[in-house]
Design a protein around this motif. Sequence first.
Motif, mmCIF file in Angstrom:
data_model
loop_
_atom_site.group_PDB
_atom_site.id
_atom_site.type_symbol
_atom_site.label_atom_id
_atom_site.label_comp_id
_atom_site.label_asym_id
_atom_site.label_seq_id
_atom_site.Cartn_x
_atom_site.Cartn_y
_atom_site.Cartn_z
ATOM 1 N N ASP A 46 91.048 21.780 26.016
ATOM 2 C CA ASP A 46 90.336 22.656 26.960
ATOM 3 C C ASP A 46 90.662 24.132 26.727
ATOM 4 O O ASP A 46 90.758 24.910 27.686
ATOM 5 N N ASP B 48 97.586 23.025 35.888
ATOM 6 C CA ASP B 48 96.381 22.724 35.114
ATOM 7 C C ASP B 48 95.195 23.547 35.609
ATOM 8 O O ASP B 48 94.412 24.080 34.796
ATOM 9 N N ARG C 74 93.252 26.337 33.374
ATOM 10 C CA ARG C 74 91.821 26.217 33.088
ATOM 11 C C ARG C 74 91.074 27.471 33.546
ATOM 12 O O ARG C 74 90.164 27.940 32.859
ATOM 13 N N GLN D 266 89.032 29.813 30.832
ATOM 14 C CA GLN D 266 87.577 29.947 30.953
ATOM 15 C C GLN D 266 87.160 31.364 31.345
ATOM 16 O O GLN D 266 85.986 31.621 31.584
#
Length: 258
Positions: free
Chosen positions: A12, A191, A195, A199
């Motif tokens: 990711d 997490d 993320r 992003q």
Amino acid sequence: MQYETILYELSDDIARITLNRPDVMNGLNGQMRLDLLHALRHAPEEARAIVLTGAGRAFCSGQDLGDASVTTGLDMERTLREEYEPLLKAIYDCPIPTISAVNGAAAGAGANLALAADVVIAADSAVFIQAFARIGLVPDAGGTYWLPRQMGMAKAMGAALFAESITAQKAENWGMIWEAVPDDAFTATVDARARHLAQGPTATYGMIKQALRQSFENDLETQLGLEAKLQGEAGKTRDFKEGVLAFLEKRPAKYEGR
């Protein structure tokens, strides 16, 4: 990537680096410093955020005092200059956001390794210890730099002189770290934070880091000039255009990191 003393996982757009010597509470030896330095320099080539954490019940206990190099006569000044300094700069100067996920005790150089990251998230059960004075040493690995800036001089001095454990909640209250979270929510929180950063507008994050850090050395006029320069650069990015368009269209932005 395969290393002797750490684990490296990419998913990711997040590089997760885990100190992996749980039998010695992830104590730092020469090989771990080499592994960490390589991983931290490599990660920005393929990731948009880094999470640094520890395996087992500790984040990092600091210099491994049982390491052969210590018992046979460690040259502390050389080790700090040649091994710790490049490692700390690799975290501090990293072009992508860095998170220290402090899962347990962070002591000595291990505490200051954690504090070098952009954001520190700690489990409620974690503690930070400037343990150096307990064995007749001066705080190193950036401790005398991070602590006064994050906690203020009074708290930094007490932490260094008394070498007492600082709970995660107290560290948050003192401004030493970003947040302390319940143990059962720790992994999910880290997490989610990682993320979010992975992003986001990566290039802009780098500019934010530069502006905030240089503010300690700049007068107001110089800092305002730096803000204008960096904002001019940010305004030319594709992510800025996407952010404005997403706002006008009332939808989540899809940043590319450029």
